[in-house]
Every structure is written in C-alpha cells, then in structure tokens.
Design a protein around this motif. Structure first.
Motif, PDB file in Angstrom:
ATOM      1  N   GLU A 219       0.771  -0.877   0.556  1.00  0.00           N
ATOM      2  CA  GLU A 219       0.081  -0.054  -0.213  1.00  0.00           C
ATOM      3  C   GLU A 219       0.694   1.295  -0.087  1.00  0.00           C
ATOM      4  O   GLU A 219       0.727   2.288  -0.595  1.00  0.00           O
ATOM      5  CB  GLU A 219      -0.667  -0.198   1.080  1.00  0.00           C
TER       6      GLU A 219
ATOM      7  N   HIS B  31       0.893  -1.644  11.102  1.00  0.00           N
ATOM      8  CA  HIS B  31       0.233   0.192  10.067  1.00  0.00           C
ATOM      9  C   HIS B  31       1.342   1.181  10.519  1.00  0.00           C
ATOM     10  O   HIS B  31       1.435   2.062  10.209  1.00  0.00           O
ATOM     11  CB  HIS B  31      -1.197  -0.148  10.321  1.00  0.00           C
TER      12      HIS B  31
ATOM     13  N   HIS C 101      -5.188   2.988   8.853  1.00  0.00           N
ATOM     14  CA  HIS C 101      -5.405   2.344   8.019  1.00  0.00           C
ATOM     15  C   HIS C 101      -7.228   2.307   9.100  1.00  0.00           C
ATOM     16  O   HIS C 101      -7.855   1.090   9.092  1.00  0.00           O
ATOM     17  CB  HIS C 101      -5.126   1.161   8.589  1.00  0.00           C
TER      18      HIS C 101
ATOM     19  N   ASP D 135      -7.483  -5.373   5.160  1.00  0.00           N
ATOM     20  CA  ASP D 135      -7.507  -6.056   3.922  1.00  0.00           C
ATOM     21  C   ASP D 135      -7.286  -7.579   4.233  1.00  0.00           C
ATOM     22  O   ASP D 135      -8.029  -7.959   5.107  1.00  0.00           O
ATOM     23  CB  ASP D 135      -5.528  -5.860   4.288  1.00  0.00           C
TER      24      ASP D 135
ATOM     25  N   HIS E 126      -2.903  -8.679  -1.890  1.00  0.00           N
ATOM     26  CA  HIS E 126      -4.593  -8.053  -1.133  1.00  0.00           C
ATOM     27  C   HIS E 126      -5.090  -7.770  -1.156  1.00  0.00           C
ATOM     28  O   HIS E 126      -5.076  -7.225  -2.543  1.00  0.00           O
ATOM     29  CB  HIS E 126      -3.731  -8.383   0.551  1.00  0.00           C
TER      30      HIS E 126
ATOM     31  N   HIS F 205      -7.303  -4.360   0.076  1.00  0.00           N
ATOM     32  CA  HIS F 205      -7.740  -3.753   0.433  1.00  0.00           C
ATOM     33  C   HIS F 205      -9.604  -3.154   0.716  1.00  0.00           C
ATOM     34  O   HIS F 205      -9.678  -2.403  -0.695  1.00  0.00           O
ATOM     35  CB  HIS F 205      -6.581  -2.347   0.290  1.00  0.00           C
TER      36      HIS F 205
HETATM   37 ZN   LIG Z   1      -5.112  -2.066   3.668  1.00  0.00          ZN
END
Ligand SMILES: [Zn+2]
Length: 282
Positions: free
Chosen positions: A158, A216, A223, A228, A267, A269
């Motif tokens: 990210e 994070h 976040h 996620d 992944h 998000h």
């Molecule tokens: Zn995320």
C-alpha cells in the motif's frame, strides 16, 4: 501461498482486537517478575562466589536462568500478545532460538556425563522433553514471524502504490488497481461482504488486518475503518470479491505484490485509501 493464507486467516483471531502499543526490550518500566527474581538471585550468588562460599558454576547457571527469564518475557509479550510489529517478530524468534539453544546445551551436558556414571540414561528424559517443548515454541515463533512479515509486505504494497492515474477503476498493470466507487465503506457493508463471501465459498473471508494494526502504526499508516483481505486479486475468490465490491460501489485497492518482482504482499484493501499518521498521532 495457500499455507500463508491459512496462517494469515488464523491470525485474524490474534490480530482482530488492536491493543495499545507496549514497550519492548528489556528496559520496559514494569519488570517481569521472573526476570526480577532471577536478577536478585544473581546479586546474592555473586556476593557468595566472590567470598569463596560457592563455586562459580552456580553463578553461571543463575546467569543462564536470567537470560532465560528475559527471553520468556519477550515471548510472553510477542507470542501471546495480540498485535506485533515486524521488528518485534524478529525479537520473538531470537528469544525462542536462545531458549532452545540453552536446553540443547543442557541436554548435551547431561549426555556427556552418562559415561561417568553420575547420570543415568533415563535422567535425560526430562531434559529431552524440555528441548522438544522449546523446539515447538521456536517453530510457532517462526510461523508467527512469517505471518507478520507477510502482513508487513501487504502494508508496504500500500505504501509503494504509484500515484493514481484517473478516476474510477484505474489500473497499474505492474502492481495495483484502484476502485473509488462511492468513496464510503461502512461496518454494515463489511458485515454484508463477509456474509456473502462465506455463503459463496463456505469459508470465512480471510481478513488479514481489521482496521489499524501494530504493523500499520509502525509504518505510519492510519488504517482505521479499512480492512485487508489476504486474497490474490486474480484467484477466483479475489475476482469474485472485486466484482462484488464494484457492483455495490464499495471502494477498494487490489495489490499483486509488495514491490515489483516480490512474491509477497498480494491482497485486497477494502475502503478508502489510508492516510499517513500525523507526527503527533499515536
Ligand atoms: Zn489496507
């Protein structure tokens, strides 16, 4: 990857409830009671050894016990704690490794004494059992560390995302796709997504990060309100999820890797883009 995904899902239970960050390292203000006890014992033994009242080996054993208690305190904080950073996961593996090494050394020492008649063969059993336990604990620490590294790779994916090209579903063939939808993601929508996924695939949605996590925070990301999901955007479940989100105009980002050429970090998000944590924020 399947192994990592199932591990990732297993961690949801551990990572689902964010906790306040805790101090790390041996300089923590509230000392672990076992560490304190071992430290006091060493002070007492050192005085006795210096006075010639005790053999030095007893002091060495006590120092080993102190190291062991310190390592156990690290494991308590990390293995059984809920939310750890990449760095703490390395500390955890190192502590588990030292505990395994100490027990292996003790077993080897006892084995060496068998020939002398001081130690009988079945005296080794408790020490061997301790080695087995420490090895299991080490293996668990390694699994959990791998999982944390995988979560960190997702966060880095990210972080590395290139600037957006246009509105709506815009793609970057190299690593990520952004879909803005209506720009809003609510807890009620999460419940719906989660229930629909479970209904469709007969397994829970593999959430890897629910809101803010220690990883994070460590990387400076807010976040909160984002989720996620540990799915490769191209696997059938990932394709289904993206279609589901787009049909309901729920914003998401799809990531294929942490950075070009890396096989980790894939992944989806769900929710708007994370913002950077402010300098004064937690
Ligand atoms: Zn995320």
């Amino acid at each position: 990857m399947r192994f990592l995904l199932s591990l990732t899902f297993g961690a949801v239970l551990l990572l689902g409830q964010p906790t306040a960050p805790r101090p790390s390292g041996s300089d923590s203000p509230t000392e672990d009671p076992d560490v304190l006890r071992a430290r006091l014992n060493i002070q007492r033994l050192r005085a006795l050894v210096e006075a010639g009242a005790l053999p030095r080996i007893q002091l060495e054993q006590a120092e080993d016990a102190l190291g062991d208690a310190q390592d156990l305190a690290v494991l308590r904080r990390t293995m059984y704690g809920q939310d750890i950073t990449d760095e703490q996961s390395d500390e955890m593996v190192a502590a588990a490794q030292r505990r395994l090494d100490r027990r292996q050394k003790q077993l080897d020492r006892l084995r060496g004494l068998i020939g002398s008649g001081i130690v009988a063969k079945n005296d080794l059993d408790p020490a061997a059992a301790q080695v087995d336990f420490a090895r299991t604990q080490y293996d668990l620490a390694v699994s959990r560390a791998n999982l944390t590294h995988e979560l960190a790779a997702m966060v880095r994916a990210e972080q590395m995302r290139p600037p957006r090209a246009s509105d709506g579903a815009s793609g970057n063939a190299r690593g990520s796709v952004r879909y803005d939808g209506a720009g809003v993601f609510t807890p009620a929508q999460f419940q719906q997504v989660s229930a629909a996924f479970e209904h469709r695939f007969s397994k829970p949605l593999p959430v890897s990060a629910m809101g803010e996590t220690a990883v994070h925070r460590a990387l400076g990301f807010d976040h909160r309100g984002r989720v996620d999901v540990a799915l490769n955007p191209d696997q059938p479940e990932g394709v289904w999820l993206r279609q589901y989100l787009e049909a309901r105009r729920i914003p998401y980002f799809a990531f294929w890797q942490a950075s070009p050429g890396k096989a980790t970090g894939a992944h989806i998000h769900i929710g708007p883009e994370s913002t950077r944590l402010g300098a004064v924020a937690d």
